[in-house]
Motif scaffolding. Structure first.
Motif, PDB file in Angstrom:
ATOM      1  N   VAL A   1       0.839  -1.206   0.000  1.00 37.68           N
ATOM      2  CA  VAL A   1       0.000   0.000   0.000  1.00 37.68           C
ATOM      3  C   VAL A   1       0.871   1.253   0.000  1.00 37.68           C
ATOM      4  O   VAL A   1       1.888   1.326   0.698  1.00 37.68           O
ATOM      5  CB  VAL A   1      -0.919   0.005   1.243  1.00 37.68           C
ATOM      6  CG1 VAL A   1      -1.812   1.247   1.256  1.00 37.68           C
ATOM      7  CG2 VAL A   1      -1.759  -1.263   1.288  1.00 37.68           C
TER       8      VAL A   1
ATOM      9  N   THR B   1       5.674   9.162   2.335  1.00 40.50           N
ATOM     10  CA  THR B   1       6.785   9.796   3.059  1.00 40.50           C
ATOM     11  C   THR B   1       7.552   8.814   3.955  1.00 40.50           C
ATOM     12  O   THR B   1       8.647   9.127   4.411  1.00 40.50           O
ATOM     13  CB  THR B   1       6.288  11.003   3.896  1.00 40.50           C
ATOM     14  OG1 THR B   1       5.342  10.537   4.860  1.00 40.50           O
ATOM     15  CG2 THR B   1       5.663  12.066   3.009  1.00 40.50           C
ATOM     16  N   ASP B   2       6.985   7.656   4.207  1.00 40.65           N
ATOM     17  CA  ASP B   2       7.748   6.548   4.810  1.00 40.65           C
ATOM     18  C   ASP B   2       8.098   5.521   3.737  1.00 40.65           C
ATOM     19  O   ASP B   2       9.192   4.942   3.746  1.00 40.65           O
ATOM     20  CB  ASP B   2       6.935   5.859   5.921  1.00 40.65           C
ATOM     21  CG  ASP B   2       6.983   6.617   7.243  1.00 40.65           C
ATOM     22  OD1 ASP B   2       8.078   7.072   7.619  1.00 40.65           O
ATOM     23  OD2 ASP B   2       5.932   6.756   7.885  1.00 40.65           O
TER      24      ASP B   2
HETATM   25  C1  LIG Z   1      11.650  14.247   5.922  1.00 41.65           C
HETATM   26  C2  LIG Z   1      10.704  13.410   6.755  1.00 41.65           C
HETATM   27  C3  LIG Z   1      10.419  13.821   8.036  1.00 41.65           C
HETATM   28  C4  LIG Z   1       9.539  13.068   8.823  1.00 41.65           C
HETATM   29  N1  LIG Z   1       9.279  13.485  10.098  1.00 41.65           N
HETATM   30  C5  LIG Z   1       8.438  12.775  10.883  1.00 41.65           C
HETATM   31  C6  LIG Z   1       8.162  13.207  12.216  1.00 41.65           C
HETATM   32  O1  LIG Z   1       8.641  14.222  12.688  1.00 41.65           O
HETATM   33  N2  LIG Z   1       7.324  12.428  12.958  1.00 41.65           N
HETATM   34  C7  LIG Z   1       6.742  11.289  12.478  1.00 41.65           C
HETATM   35  O2  LIG Z   1       5.997  10.637  13.197  1.00 41.65           O
HETATM   36  N3  LIG Z   1       6.986  10.862  11.214  1.00 41.65           N
HETATM   37  C8  LIG Z   1       7.805  11.574  10.410  1.00 41.65           C
HETATM   38  N4  LIG Z   1       8.079  11.157   9.130  1.00 41.65           N
HETATM   39  C9  LIG Z   1       7.448   9.908   8.668  1.00 41.65           C
HETATM   40  C10 LIG Z   1       6.148  10.102   7.844  1.00 41.65           C
HETATM   41  O3  LIG Z   1       6.066  11.365   7.261  1.00 41.65           O
HETATM   42  C11 LIG Z   1       4.875   9.876   8.671  1.00 41.65           C
HETATM   43  O4  LIG Z   1       4.948   8.649   9.357  1.00 41.65           O
HETATM   44  C12 LIG Z   1       3.625   9.893   7.780  1.00 41.65           C
HETATM   45  O5  LIG Z   1       2.479  10.064   8.562  1.00 41.65           O
HETATM   46  C13 LIG Z   1       3.495   8.635   6.930  1.00 41.65           C
HETATM   47  O6  LIG Z   1       2.310   8.737   6.152  1.00 41.65           O
HETATM   48  P1  LIG Z   1       2.311   8.423   4.587  1.00 41.65           P
HETATM   49  O7  LIG Z   1       0.909   8.654   4.129  1.00 41.65           O
HETATM   50  O8  LIG Z   1       3.376   9.185   3.886  1.00 41.65           O
HETATM   51  O9  LIG Z   1       2.649   6.884   4.611  1.00 41.65           O
HETATM   52  P2  LIG Z   1       3.297   5.983   3.440  1.00 41.65           P
HETATM   53  O10 LIG Z   1       4.734   6.278   3.318  1.00 41.65           O
HETATM   54  O11 LIG Z   1       2.483   6.063   2.199  1.00 41.65           O
HETATM   55  O12 LIG Z   1       3.059   4.535   4.079  1.00 41.65           O
HETATM   56  C14 LIG Z   1       3.707   4.164   5.277  1.00 41.65           C
HETATM   57  C15 LIG Z   1       3.415   2.688   5.552  1.00 41.65           C
HETATM   58  O13 LIG Z   1       2.037   2.500   5.857  1.00 41.65           O
HETATM   59  C16 LIG Z   1       1.396   1.644   4.914  1.00 41.65           C
HETATM   60  N5  LIG Z   1       0.076   2.257   4.717  1.00 41.65           N
HETATM   61  C17 LIG Z   1      -0.174   3.574   4.505  1.00 41.65           C
HETATM   62  N6  LIG Z   1      -1.489   3.805   4.520  1.00 41.65           N
HETATM   63  C18 LIG Z   1      -2.096   2.615   4.726  1.00 41.65           C
HETATM   64  C19 LIG Z   1      -3.451   2.204   4.858  1.00 41.65           C
HETATM   65  N7  LIG Z   1      -4.475   3.070   4.800  1.00 41.65           N
HETATM   66  N8  LIG Z   1      -3.715   0.893   5.063  1.00 41.65           N
HETATM   67  C20 LIG Z   1      -2.701  -0.002   5.156  1.00 41.65           C
HETATM   68  N9  LIG Z   1      -1.395   0.324   5.053  1.00 41.65           N
HETATM   69  C21 LIG Z   1      -1.098   1.622   4.848  1.00 41.65           C
HETATM   70  C22 LIG Z   1       2.315   1.614   3.707  1.00 41.65           C
HETATM   71  O14 LIG Z   1       2.231   0.390   3.017  1.00 41.65           O
HETATM   72  C23 LIG Z   1       3.678   1.793   4.364  1.00 41.65           C
HETATM   73  O15 LIG Z   1       4.125   0.543   4.874  1.00 41.65           O
HETATM   74  C24 LIG Z   1       8.940  11.885   8.296  1.00 41.65           C
HETATM   75  C25 LIG Z   1       9.230  11.495   6.978  1.00 41.65           C
HETATM   76  C26 LIG Z   1      10.106  12.246   6.222  1.00 41.65           C
HETATM   77  C27 LIG Z   1      10.404  11.804   4.806  1.00 41.65           C
END
Ligand SMILES: Cc1cc2nc3c(=O)[nH]c(=O)nc-3n(C[C@H](O)[C@H](O)[C@H](O)COP(=O)(O)OP(=O)(O)OC[C@H]3O[C@@H](n4cnc5c(N)ncnc54)[C@H](O)[C@@H]3O)c2cc1C
Length: 280
Positions: free
Chosen positions: A28, A33-34
Motif C-alpha cells: 500500500v 513519506t515513509d
Molecule cells: C523528511 C521526513 C520527516 C519526517 N518526520 C516525521 C516526524 O517528525 N514524525 C513522524 O511521526 N513521522 C515523520 N516522518 C514519517 C512520515 O512522514 C509519517 O509517518 C507519515 O504520517 C506517513 O504517512 P504516509 O501517508 O506518507 O505513509 P506511506 O509512506 O504512504 O506509508 C507508510 C506505511 O504504511 C502503509 N500504509 C499507509 N497507509 C495505509 C493504509 N491506509 N492501510 C494499510 N497500510 C497503509 C504503507 O504500506 C507503508 O508501509 C517523516 C518522513 C520524512 C520523509
C-alpha cells in the motif's frame, strides 16, 4: 526512484482497492513519506496499490459516538480541522511531523502502519482511546490502537486489509490535552522522546479521566496506566505527583540521538510539564 517492473495501480473506490488488496500481493502507498525513504537506491519491483485517489478515505467527521478520521487524512488536514480541546495534543503532534511539505501529504494511517517507535501520532491517539478500523472484502474489524501496534515496526494489519479510519470516542473529546516533543531541532527531526496527556476535570478541578502516553522510549509508545490511576480524583499540582517509578514501563535505548538515561530524564520532566500545561 526507478520504477522497474512494478505494477502500479490507483483505484478510485475502496471496493476496487479491497479487491486488489485481497490478492495479498500489493504494497500500500499513501503519502509515500515513509514508503519511498525506505526504498532509496532500490528499484521498485513490488506491485503497488496507491490509495490516494480514494476520496472517501480522507477527512474527519462526527459519528454518533465520537469522531471518524479517514485513513488518508493528512497532518495538515488535522491541523486545520475544527476539533474540540481533547484533540489539541493531536494537532500539536501534527504540527511537529516533519515540516510543512511532509504534513501536506503524510497521512495519519501511514504513520500508524509504519509503526515506528518515534511515530508522533501514536501517543496523542493513545490518550484519546483511539481505535483502528481495518477493512477487507466483506469484513471490517476495529482494534484498539494499543492492540494494532504489536511491536517494533509491527502491526496487526493483515495482507488483505487496509486501514480505512481511525475512530475516536467522545469520552475524552472535551478533555484538556497536550503534546510535547523533544528533538535536536524544531522541524524535520525524529523524536528523542514525546509525551501526550489528556485530562478531563470536573467543575471542582478534580481529575476524572487521565491518559498519559510516552513515545520513542520503548519499541511501542506506552500508556502510563499506574500514573493515570494515581492522578484520578486528585486536584492541584498533579505534575508534582509524577515519580520515576511511574516510568518503569519504559525501556529506552542508547542511540545517536540520545542516551537511554537522558531519554528517561527527559520523559519524566516532559510528563510533569505536559500535565501542568493541561491544568492551565
Ligand atoms: C523528511 C521526513 C520527516 C519526517 N518526520 C516525521 C516526524 O517528525 N514524525 C513522524 O511521526 N513521522 C515523520 N516522518 C514519517 C512520515 O512522514 C509519517 O509517518 C507519515 O504520517 C506517513 O504517512 P504516509 O501517508 O506518507 O505513509 P506511506 O509512506 O504512504 O506509508 C507508510 C506505511 O504504511 C502503509 N500504509 C499507509 N497507509 C495505509 C493504509 N491506509 N492501510 C494499510 N497500510 C497503509 C504503507 O504500506 C507503508 O508501509 C517523516 C518522513 C520524512 C520523509
Amino acid at each position: 526512484m526507478a520504477i522497474d517492473t512494478a505494477e502500479f495501480v490507483s483505484p478510485r473506490t475502496l471496493r476496487e482497492a479491497l479487491d486488489i488488496r485481497a490478492t495479498g500481493s500489493h504494497t500500500v502507498l499513501a503519502g509515500g513519506t515513509d514508503f519511498y525513504p525506505a526504498r532509496v537506491g532500490k528499484p521498485l519491483t513490488e506491485p503497488v496499490l496507491d490509495i490516494t485517489k480514494i476520496a472517501d478515505l480522507r477527512g474527519i467527521s462526527r459519528t454518533d459516538d465520537g469522531f471518524r478520521i479517514g485513513a488518508l487524512t493528512t497532518w495538515s488536514d488535522i491541523m486545520a480541522a475544527d476539533l474540540p480541546s481533547g484533540f489539541d495534543g493531536l494537532k500539536k503532534s501534527a504540527a511537529r511531523v516533519g515540516g510543512i511539505q511532509i504534513q501536506n501529504v503524510g497521512t495519519i494511517a501511514g504513520n500508524l502502519c509504519n509503526a515506528s517507535p518515534a511515530a508522533d501520532g501514536v501517543p496523542p491517539l493513545l490518550t484519546l482511546d483511539a481505535s483502528v478500523e481495518l477493512s477487507s472484502v466483506g469484513a471490517t474489524r476495529v482494534l484498539p490502537l494499543s492492540d494494532f501496534l504489536v511491536g517494533y515496526r509491527e502491526t496487526a494489519l493483515r495482507s488483505d486489509e487496509l486501514v480505512t479510519a481511525i475512530l475516536v470516542p467522545s469520552s475524552l473529546a472535551n478533555a484538556s490535552s497536550e503534546f510535547l516533543k523533544l528533538g535536536a531541532r524544531t522541524y524535520l527531526v525524529i523524536s528523542i522522546a514525546m509525551v501526550a496527556v489528556a485530562i478531563a476535570f470536573d467543575e471542582l478541578g478534580e481529575a476524572q479521566r487521565v491518559r498519559v502516553a510516552i513515545g520513542a522510549c520503548s519499541p511501542v509508545a506506552q500508556r502510563a496506566h499506574q500514573l493515570e490511576a494515581d492522578l484520578v480524583g486528585r486536584r492541584g499540582d498533579l505534575g508534582a505527583l509524577v515519580t520515576r517509578e511511574h516510568l518503569n514501563i519504559l525501556s529506552p535505548i542508547d542511540d545517536v540521538r540520545a542516551a537511554a538515561t537522558d531519554r528517561l530524564d527527559a520523559a519524566l520532566h516532559m510528563v510533569q510539564r505536559a500535565i501542568r500545561n493541561c491544568l492551565q
